[in-house]
Design a protein around this motif. Sequence first.
Motif, PDB file in Angstrom:
ATOM      1  N   LYS A 112      -5.316  -8.036   3.078  1.00 25.61           N
ATOM      2  CA  LYS A 112      -5.604  -9.650   3.152  1.00 25.61           C
ATOM      3  C   LYS A 112      -4.232 -10.334   3.723  1.00 25.61           C
ATOM      4  N   GLY A 113      -3.158  -9.422   3.600  1.00 30.07           N
ATOM      5  CA  GLY A 113      -1.929  -9.963   4.214  1.00 30.07           C
ATOM      6  C   GLY A 113      -0.980 -10.481   3.065  1.00 30.07           C
ATOM      7  N   PHE A 114      -1.012  -9.688   1.992  1.00 23.49           N
ATOM      8  CA  PHE A 114      -0.209  -9.867   0.747  1.00 23.49           C
ATOM      9  C   PHE A 114       1.104  -9.363   1.157  1.00 23.49           C
ATOM     10  N   GLY A 115       2.101  -9.905   0.408  1.00 23.61           N
ATOM     11  CA  GLY A 115       3.396  -9.219   0.529  1.00 23.61           C
ATOM     12  C   GLY A 115       3.584  -8.121  -0.428  1.00 23.61           C
ATOM     13  N   ASP A 116       4.844  -7.557  -0.371  1.00 22.18           N
ATOM     14  CA  ASP A 116       5.134  -6.542  -1.751  1.00 22.18           C
ATOM     15  C   ASP A 116       6.523  -6.176  -1.658  1.00 22.18           C
ATOM     16  N   ASP A 117       6.951  -5.193  -2.372  1.00 23.72           N
ATOM     17  CA  ASP A 117       8.439  -4.710  -2.531  1.00 23.72           C
ATOM     18  C   ASP A 117       9.144  -4.629  -1.413  1.00 23.72           C
ATOM     19  N   VAL A 118      10.308  -5.062  -0.984  1.00 20.16           N
ATOM     20  CA  VAL A 118      11.061  -4.965   0.193  1.00 20.16           C
ATOM     21  C   VAL A 118      12.254  -4.262   0.217  1.00 20.16           C
ATOM     22  N   ILE A 119      12.597  -3.888  -0.890  1.00 17.99           N
ATOM     23  CA  ILE A 119      13.950  -3.207  -1.302  1.00 17.99           C
ATOM     24  C   ILE A 119      14.079  -2.236  -2.417  1.00 17.99           C
ATOM     25  N   LEU A 120      14.687  -1.197  -2.005  1.00 19.34           N
ATOM     26  CA  LEU A 120      15.110  -0.135  -2.678  1.00 19.34           C
ATOM     27  C   LEU A 120      16.383  -0.375  -3.309  1.00 19.34           C
ATOM     28  N   VAL A 121      16.615  -0.845  -4.540  1.00 18.75           N
ATOM     29  CA  VAL A 121      18.022  -1.502  -5.053  1.00 18.75           C
ATOM     30  C   VAL A 121      18.820  -0.378  -5.446  1.00 18.75           C
ATOM     31  N   ARG A 122      18.257   0.941  -5.844  1.00 12.96           N
ATOM     32  CA  ARG A 122      19.201   2.179  -6.311  1.00 12.96           C
ATOM     33  C   ARG A 122      20.093   1.416  -7.302  1.00 12.96           C
TER      34      ARG A 122
END
Length: 407
Positions: free
Chosen positions: A198-208
């Motif tokens: 549907k166009g939702f966003g999500d997690d965009v970074i692996l912060v480690r």
Amino acid sequence: MKKFSILCLAFIYSGSMLFAQTAEKTIKVIVENPWKTAKTDEPVVIDIHSLNTGFTVKSAVVKEGNNEIPSQLDDLNFDLRADELAFVTNLPAQSKKVFTLTLSSAKINKTYPARVFAEMLFRTAKSNEYAHGTAVYAPGDSYTYTILQHHGIAFESELVAYRIYFNEKQTTDLYGKFNKGLEIEESMFYPTDEQLQKGFGDDVILVRGSCGAGTLRGWDGSQATDIQPVAFRGQRLIASGPVRTIADAEVKGWEYQGKELNMINRYTLYAGHRDAQVDVLFDQPLDKETFCTGVQNISYSATMYSDHEGLVASWGTDWPVGDTIKYKKETVGLATYIPKKYIRKEAKDKENFLYTVSAPQEKCFRYYTMFTSRKETFGFPDSQTWFSYAQEWKKSLEQPCKITIEK
């Protein structure tokens, strides 16, 4: 004697009616933008205690002319008393606006369109069932990472969403969006396949092990360190909208540089903003303790920008999660700005681009952090555009509006 009794009762009744009357106070708030650039969704924050109302403020109405402006009262210390009133406004360059603020002792349930959202969700014994909460505390040696859904408080504006890990890292993790809107209540930071379609966003970074975007860390002279050991660790959700969210990450008894510190990292996110305001609060004045903050060196190969006077930014691409089949690489821009008076030096370690900071004899200091994801349809296409925006952002923060209160 009978007449006297009746007269006394009459006075008592009259007095109780007077006591029950609603108390109100109206003040004028003048907001001026003296600068040559317009301000969009400029925060206006009023300290309720400074108004000396003489009564407990339970509701407020803000008007610009005859138009009511969405606002909110916030209790910052959980004593069930309002401490601040907040709203946002747009101001053309070199202009001013006049607002009328009516404070009341009567509680009025008003509903404004939500432009921000925040939640703290406790996991329960039942799968996919959660309990809403406002605060959680645990001994410092407890394993707290999985106590809360999305591993800590999550908060969002229409542009971006953050979460704060409830563990010794206290890192800000980031949720990027394709389109403007509020998603976290529905996706809970983990969108389903259907929501992604549907166009939702999500997690965009692996912060480690990094500071992500603007997480405050300790400093051992060569690298950033986690917030440990501590006696107790907690999180508090202070406000969830409709104008701003406020979330605390708190530690008590942090054994650091020969001291025991009680510290709150308070994140405030306003409607229309991608940047979070970070207030670092202590219960005693600091001495010479040195901390650090900045931005992650994404995938250890990010492009970095610094103006060497408090602004640091990065732009890079990496897998946001361990699942490289379902998810694709994300390109993210980060930026953090610290006022120059708190800066000690620029620094860098394997994970981060940093400034070391200190605030001798002060009990608090403030800085700002923000991010973008290249998936945004309303965002930034490349590092050059992002770094240019970060410079304008810093300039805007250094040119605040003037707020005058006429009681």
